[in-house]
Design an enzyme around this catalytic site. Structure first.
Site, PDB file in Angstrom:
ATOM      1  N   LYS A  31       0.765  -1.305  -0.029  1.00  0.00           N
ATOM      2  CA  LYS A  31      -0.266   0.040   0.005  1.00  0.00           C
ATOM      3  C   LYS A  31       0.923   1.226   0.027  1.00  0.00           C
ATOM      4  O   LYS A  31       1.656   1.367   1.054  1.00  0.00           O
ATOM      5  CB  LYS A  31      -1.058   0.005   1.208  1.00  0.00           C
ATOM      6  CG  LYS A  31      -1.721   1.219   1.206  1.00  0.00           C
ATOM      7  CD  LYS A  31      -2.976   1.039   2.469  1.00  0.00           C
ATOM      8  CE  LYS A  31      -3.705   2.625   2.767  1.00  0.00           C
ATOM      9  NZ  LYS A  31      -4.748   2.179   3.595  1.00  0.00           N
ATOM     10  N   LYS A  76      -2.244  -1.516  -3.475  1.00  0.00           N
ATOM     11  CA  LYS A  76      -3.228  -0.381  -3.622  1.00  0.00           C
ATOM     12  C   LYS A  76      -2.390   0.968  -3.719  1.00  0.00           C
ATOM     13  O   LYS A  76      -1.128   0.927  -2.925  1.00  0.00           O
ATOM     14  CB  LYS A  76      -3.771  -0.409  -2.350  1.00  0.00           C
ATOM     15  CG  LYS A  76      -4.769   0.728  -2.194  1.00  0.00           C
ATOM     16  CD  LYS A  76      -5.334   0.700  -0.778  1.00  0.00           C
ATOM     17  CE  LYS A  76      -6.192   1.806  -0.402  1.00  0.00           C
ATOM     18  NZ  LYS A  76      -6.351   2.080   1.072  1.00  0.00           N
TER      19      LYS A  76
HETATM   20  C1  PBG Z   1      -7.704   3.254   5.637  1.00  0.00           C
HETATM   21  C2  PBG Z   1      -8.092   3.079   4.416  1.00  0.00           C
HETATM   22  C3  PBG Z   1      -7.808   4.150   3.429  1.00  0.00           C
HETATM   23  C4  PBG Z   1      -8.406   3.609   2.128  1.00  0.00           C
HETATM   24  C5  PBG Z   1      -8.826   2.239   2.414  1.00  0.00           C
HETATM   25  N1  PBG Z   1      -8.516   1.968   3.675  1.00  0.00           N
HETATM   26  C6  PBG Z   1      -7.549   5.527   3.297  1.00  0.00           C
HETATM   27  C7  PBG Z   1      -6.105   5.796   3.697  1.00  0.00           C
HETATM   28  O1  PBG Z   1      -5.083   5.000   3.800  1.00  0.00           O
HETATM   29  O2  PBG Z   1      -5.790   6.888   3.592  1.00  0.00           O
HETATM   30  C8  PBG Z   1      -8.444   4.344   0.789  1.00  0.00           C
HETATM   31  C9  PBG Z   1      -9.434   3.729  -0.039  1.00  0.00           C
HETATM   32  C10 PBG Z   1      -9.797   4.579  -1.290  1.00  0.00           C
HETATM   33  O3  PBG Z   1      -9.092   5.554  -1.452  1.00  0.00           O
HETATM   34  O4  PBG Z   1     -10.923   4.325  -1.992  1.00  0.00           O
HETATM   35  N2  PBG Z   1      -6.489   3.223   5.994  1.00  0.00           N
END
Ligand code: PBG
Length: 327
Positions: A194, A247
């Site tokens: 991520k 991601k």
């Molecule tokens: C929680 C999380 C996030 C997303 C998924 N889980 C936000 C982040 O990490 O700031 C993002 C999902 C999206 O942008 O659709 N940490």
């Protein structure tokens, strides 16, 4: 003209083109992420994500039915608590918003497969993904909380948990606690790779989860790095992850591809909020064909090697698959 090789031969006619497609997709691969909030009989459109809503639990049930009718039978829930605090208590409260959502859906639609996003940023007053020690997120304290969050989601009815916080060692901590409590068959889909990404912008508005100070770069990865992503993925595998996620998706096809070649577990890719909203906004301006763009982007991620696709476009993609437009 004499020419033995004519690649165009396989491009004449829709039937033939569909027969020789290299990338096959199925509705079974889709996961729909959705936001649940406190209250009754309300749904609010998310201003940064046209066509996506925050639902109260009662209204969410209609959405679940709608998705099942479209052939999408997996959902990921994000909770928006009424109140936030320093230690994100709402994330692991028995009557937390996401726990109430899981219970209500399981009672009414047991056939819907439910995934819990395990993180703290929607629940902390400071908007960071863990417990603070001064200005820093304290890794080893946070992973104990994450395990508690995962357990409370599973106890409320989640079929799978998906830690998205990017702390070190969290998969092992979650696996250990779930096993101790008799949930050894609940899979973990780790947000293993991520990146710290501007593509999450619209989500943070949706969940009101932007960090109050600083950024997430001390835990989410630097987008210049591919090998580090493989390292993160291999560590999560060792710790017991069953599925690995990359991601965002669209700008990270190289990472998806390499991971697919490297590991032998299913690979998920998250088509995040910014990827969704860019398509929506450009379509609203009349610059692009929304459906065609959505199909091409989704296909590119499967072509790169994803087995599973998390997307706010799940319903529309399912329709395109039914129509044979893709897949
Ligand atoms: C929680 C999380 C996030 C997303 C998924 N889980 C936000 C982040 O990490 O700031 C993002 C999902 C999206 O942008 O659709 N940490």
């Amino acid at each position: 003209m004499e020419m033995i090789q004519r690649p165009r031969r396989l491009r004449y006619g829709e039937n033939l083109r569909r027969m020789v497609r290299e990338t096959r997709m199925s509705k079974a691969s889709l996961i729909y992420p959705v936001f649940v909030m406190e209250g009754e009989n309300r749904q609010e459109e998310i201003s940064s994500m046209a066509g996506q809503y925050r639902y109260t639990v009662d209204r969410l049930l209609y959405k679940v039915e709608d998705m099942l009718n479209a052939g999408v039978d997996k959902m990921m829930l994000f909770g928006i608590p009424a109140e936030k605090d320093e230690v994100g208590s709402g994330a692991y409260a028995e009557d937390g918003i996401v726990q109430k959502g899981f219970r209500a859906i399981k009672a009414r639609f047991p056939e819907m497969y439910l995934i819990g996003d395990v993180c703290m940023c929607e629940y902390t007053s400071h908007g960071h993904c863990g417990i603070l020690h001064g200005q820093e997120v304290d890794n080893d304290t946070t992973i104990q909380y994450l395990a508690k969050i995962a357990l409370s989601q599973v106890e409320a009815g989640a079929d799978m948990v998906a830690p998205s916080d990017m702390m070190d060692g969290r998969v092992a901590a979650i696996r250990k606690l779930l096993d101790e409590k008799g949930h050894e068959n609940v899979p973990i889909m780790s947000y293993a790779v991520k990146y710290a990404s501007a593509f999450y912008g619209p989500f943070r508005e949706a969940a009101d989860s932007a960090p109050a100070f600083g950024d997430r770069k001390s835990y989410q990865m630097d987008f210049h790095n591919r090998r580090e992503g493989i390292k993160e993925a291999l560590l999560d595998l060792e710790e017991g992850a069953d599925i690995l996620m990359v991601k965002p998706a669209m700008a990270f096809g190289d990472v998806i591809h390499e991971l697919k070649e490297t590991v032998d577990v299913p690979i998920a890719a998250y088509n995040v909020s910014g990827e969704y909203s860019m398509v929506k906004a450009a379509a609203q301006l009349g610059y692009i064909d929304e459906t065609a763009m959505m199909c091409e982007i989704a296909t590119s991620t499967f072509r790169a090697g994803a087995d599973i696709y998390l997307t706010y476009f799940a319903k529309e993609l399912a329709q395109c698959m039914d129509e044979g437009r893709i897949g």
